[in-house]
Design an enzyme around this catalytic site. Sequence first.
Site, PDB file in Angstrom:
ATOM      1  CD  GLU A  28       1.240  60.428  -0.319  1.00  0.00           C
ATOM      2  OE1 GLU A  28       2.126  60.746   0.496  1.00  0.00           O
ATOM      3  OE2 GLU A  28       0.939  59.256  -0.566  1.00  0.00           O
ATOM      4  CG  HIS A  77      -6.246  52.695   3.365  1.00  0.00           C
ATOM      5  ND1 HIS A  77      -5.640  52.779   4.588  1.00  0.00           N
ATOM      6  CD2 HIS A  77      -5.230  52.545   2.464  1.00  0.00           C
ATOM      7  CE1 HIS A  77      -4.324  52.659   4.440  1.00  0.00           C
ATOM      8  NE2 HIS A  77      -4.057  52.530   3.168  1.00  0.00           N
TER       9      HIS A  77
END
Lengths: 323, 323, 328, 328
Positions: free
Chosen positions: A60, A129
């Site tokens: 990322e 998440h």
Amino acid sequence: MKTMSVMEAIREAMSIRMREDPNVLLFGEDVGKFGGCFGVSAGMFDEFGPERVRDTPISEGAIIGAATGSAATGLRPIAEIMMDDFITVAMDQLVNNAAFMHYMFGGKIELPMVVRTVNGAGVNAAAQHSKSMEAWLTHVPGLKVVYPSTPQDCLGLLLASIDDNNPVVFFEHKIAYGEKGEVSSFDPIPLGKGDIKKEGSDVTIIAYGYQVFRALKAAEQLEKEGISAEVLDPRTLYPLDKDLIAESVGKTHNVVITSEEFKRGSYAGEISAFVAEEMFDSLDAPCRRVCALNTPVPFSAVLENAFIPQTEDIVNAVKAQRE
Amino acid sequence: MKTMSVMEAIREAMSIRMREDPNVLLFGEDVGKFGGCFGVSAGMFDEFGPERVRDTPISEGAIIGAATGSAATGLRPIAEIMMDDFITVAMDQLVNNAAFMHYMFGGKIELPMVVRTVNGAGVNAAAQHSKSMEAWLTHVPGLKVVYPSTPQDCLGLLLASIDDNNPVVFFEHKIAYGEKGEVSSFDPIPLGKGDIKKEGSDVTIIAYGYQVFRALKAAEQLEKEGISAEVLDPRTLYPLDKDLIAESVGKTHNVVITSEEFKRGSYAGEISAFVAEEMFDSLDAPCRRVCALNTPVPFSAVLENAFIPQTEDIVNAVKAQRE
Amino acid sequence: MDVTKEQMRHMYRTMVRIRKFESNAQNDFANGKIPGFLHLYLGEEAIATGVCENLNKDDFITSTHRGHGHIIAKGGDMKYMMAELYGKSTGYCKGKGGSMHIADRDLGILGANGIVGAGQDIAVGAGLSCKYRKTQQVCACFFGDGSTNQGTFHEALNMASIWKLPVIFVCENNHFGISMSQSRHQAIKDIADRAAAYGIPGVAVDGNDAMAVYEAANEAIARARKGQGPTLIECKTWRWRGHFEGDPAIYKDPKEQEEWVAREPVKRFREFLEENGVMTADEMDKVDAEVDQEIKDAVQFAEESPLPKPEDVGKDVYTDFDEEVRVR
Amino acid sequence: MDVTKEQMRHMYRTMVRIRKFESNAQNDFANGKIPGFLHLYLGEEAIATGVCENLNKDDFITSTHRGHGHIIAKGGDMKYMMAELYGKSTGYCKGKGGSMHIADRDLGILGANGIVGAGQDIAVGAGLSCKYRKTQQVCACFFGDGSTNQGTFHEALNMASIWKLPVIFVCENNHFGISMSQSRHQAIKDIADRAAAYGIPGVAVDGNDAMAVYEAANEAIARARKGQGPTLIECKTWRWRGHFEGDPAIYKDPKEQEEWVAREPVKRFREFLEENGVMTADEMDKVDAEVDQEIKDAVQFAEESPLPKPEDVGKDVYTDFDEEVRVR
Ligand SMILES: Cc1ncc(C[n+]2csc(CCOP(=O)(O)OP(=O)(O)O)c2C)c(N)n1
Ligand SMILES: Cc1ncc(C[n+]2csc(CCOP(=O)(O)OP(=O)(O)O)c2C)c(N)n1
Ligand SMILES: [Mg+2]
Ligand SMILES: [Mg+2]
């Protein structure tokens, strides 16, 4: 006029700009043939090919860094971070570099980049998440932050985000992807303009993202009980449409703000503070915030439902405010 | 009774616990022989040796990860992140793991760890070495956040932070290091207890970290103009001493909050929101926030001074509030 | 090697410009004229020089907190650099960035950077842009030995490698990250060996030898322009000063310091040029004098330049609107 | 190798326990009994089994989103695992964690982890703790091929290497990170080769061969216990299913899939045990039947267990106080 889901609208916006401008490209984890973790870019690989719909390794930091570097040198990248939760890994690239560069360099480098990412609880995906961390981004000078609700807004605001010459963080809610709506315009919607999703006179419910749908349901319920709620969707969190808020509050004199964030330190709190600081005399009662709890997002549905700010929580807050 | 600087107090707190408990250790970049970028751990390497005052590579993620893993397995680590600015690099480790673990694991793992880091503008270090990002951390369930001002508070609260079985982020302000004060107690000060740094009756100035010193100067100036300001230092940002705030506001009916954060989305905003939401009827006037600007921290002194919330800004805010 | 005499003369000038700029900055800092953190490139001049001599104006570089040398070698104007160090409104960043954030988009300088490791993946983005737009541009990415332990190093090299991006990763191994010696911060000797983890070439060169650096960079850049992907070049050198000005660097071994200073790059390059008949001592002295004048002019420019106006603090956050400014 | 027959019999049981637990979870997910994301370990059973057979109860492991196998191999109780997958209050995490966050401090299981790469530096911390406290404990750190491109991999291996920590880095190279094949996400073939970047040993083994994994782990753990530092072990294997349940995995080559399934670890280990006279087919069938019963009991336990109470949502955020809960 066309009926589209939120997901289709987002895909459409990206595709429109990619067809028009060869310098627009999309990259992120599994956005290629796989079509993205939630299917947002499904089919785009086939239309635009592997150079323009580009799978990345699980890195990322490098994804945001690559967006920054390519934006500074002629491209208009759209970088997808699979979930907001993983933006933690790339906060340095996004904040210390992308957000600050224009300023640090005295206005001499522009960064036309969009970071798309996915928020939200409701699918039993637990603490890592399911978060909604928009407050982190709205706190950062140099970033614009967009969090639209309806398909029309998603389409128009994503077009405007791609067109913008500043780094824009564009939030999507995983539960909202399936929401459908009419799309009548394929023009950009300017960043910083809110929208009244439902008019009302007794209370202003400020909601964005998926909470707009919950707020609209709450307003419907309240209507039945004789309370006329206005649902105001800022759509862009920064720049925030303070004028629209002032106008609405000037009319209703009551404000309930809802978001799916952890309540403490939420952007909902910033809105609450700003309303109280700048429209104190317009208020009949203190603002109320209907946010998620101050706990990590739990897994089990029973707990997750207790965590999420539900429609009935909004209804209850509006009613309690009037007592 | 002893006079100490903030820096000495912090060093003393670490040294006290390291003398008593072999499982307490300090690691971070250049904390060893070099004594830390600002000199906080000067001399500790000589007293405790390289195993307990441990230099790390430039790997902030691994530093916080190592703190997490070692705290979960029997140690009580103190991890130093050289500057708050670099915590961006380790946000994932700190948030998705350290903060959430106790909850995700159903309360079965405890993480007695302290992350010390350094905030603040005022040394012409520009955008990437001057931020005050406590709002990010206060937003995160599972973290405790401490930001003391005086040497006595730094000492007592760092002892309590080391003793705590939860991850604690402990902020220090680079300009505050030189501030001196009397230290009379070597006992821990419980997290979550604020302190009235100066009593007053007309307005409550809520300030923490280095802003306490600016607020005290402002209060002095205001006193001369006949305005009696109470300076309330929450010391711990989370858990926040809401009772003390309520008590003070119940007396003064006016609140000014000051912090060195970017104003938008600041923790000062959270305090403002909470005061307005929960103590609406006690307020004579809307709260005011005296924060830094919503710009990256600029380099040149002229600009940096304009960025920083100065003593006179606090004075002006209090006066404007009374108009 | 296809280096021309003209290039070598230019390299000499570059090295001297860096050396003198940094020596001047050292003094100005000591005299309180330059505020903030100041990280000097003294002793490492051959690296930026050797690499950038291979670059075109439209090629890109990313830099570090120790960036003056890179910026000068890429063609940066000392006047604007000096003004920036002084915090003046005429500086490269209008006084908003300072030493650690000098950038010049027109020269492809994507900024000095105060975050250790940040330049690496910005360089990947620049490389992606070059490749995607099918230009022949490349990006040279400078970073220190200490930064090779940051995750960004790893992610960037991996991504550049799989995408075969035209990026030249230039590690300036000056053997320290602040106080931590390379031998303590990693268990390998040659950072160039890390290239194997990404399936790309890695070479280690004497970073105090401008020609050796030039040569290695030349090859890497040729590869990059041909679409063959990135290279990792490790340049072994030494930081003469403390980490930043004010650091007495007691952690250094005086003997090692002495040995490295003895291998100092500017003097070595002078000798090389003289021996090879590229420049005479007189010609070089003339360059030195010209650079002295350039520095003087830059200092004068900086000194005479106005400070920023406080109300400008709210500008340049965004491209399209200004932020609110507090009125005092 | 000093592996005993008893250990091999135990390994067989472990592999079967994992296989059957996962097959059951697959069904339960399909039947809507398990919510959320479910990542199955089917086909990779030999790795957790071979590594954990070398570990003591007080040794540590860190795990991933695909963690069931590791937890079972380290001694996790299926009852509490199953209850957690079902979101019940009797689960390992009281229903707060789910599949991706199962942990058991008493067994040294420092948690499955939903963040790719997060386990790596938590393992460094555990290793630091073992070394600092001078116990003979070690930490085995499991992670996937995809995660080796995260910065955490790099930082963790470097830190463990310079501090010579007793950490065994076990890369489960199942050749995919979600849809991205290893050949696309990195330009090297053997991830074990990355060990050289940290000056530590790296070995690649057949991850479908439990004995090969056992052996490699045995050596690495012995090194670690002797204070000789970390090892990187790459276990080559294959993910039988999609990335998570619901992913049809169209990106996989059916031929490759077939080849790998043909090399399936449980059957191979059965053959090995029979050929070497460690267990007879009957004995193994008996184990299978016992495990079937264990699974049944676990399912029953999970089904009969109560759901969490909504008001418990505010507990366990901190050790010393509860968070406020909304009243509806
Ligand atoms: C992310 C981050 N961590 C820490 C620092 C503090 N810091 C600034 S320079 C430096 C050392 C860098 O060493 P190296 O990469 O070798 O470069 P050198 O200074 O030797 O040129 C450190 C630790 C920082 N600026 N950014
Ligand atoms: C930081 C982060 N980025 C992305 C994801 C989404 N994600 C979950 S698993 C996965 C693939 C992991 O691949 P690998 O490490 O090979 O493990 P495997 O699934 O093959 O066992 C990804 C991208 C994540 N959970 N965390
Ligand atoms: Mg160095
Ligand atoms: Mg994999």
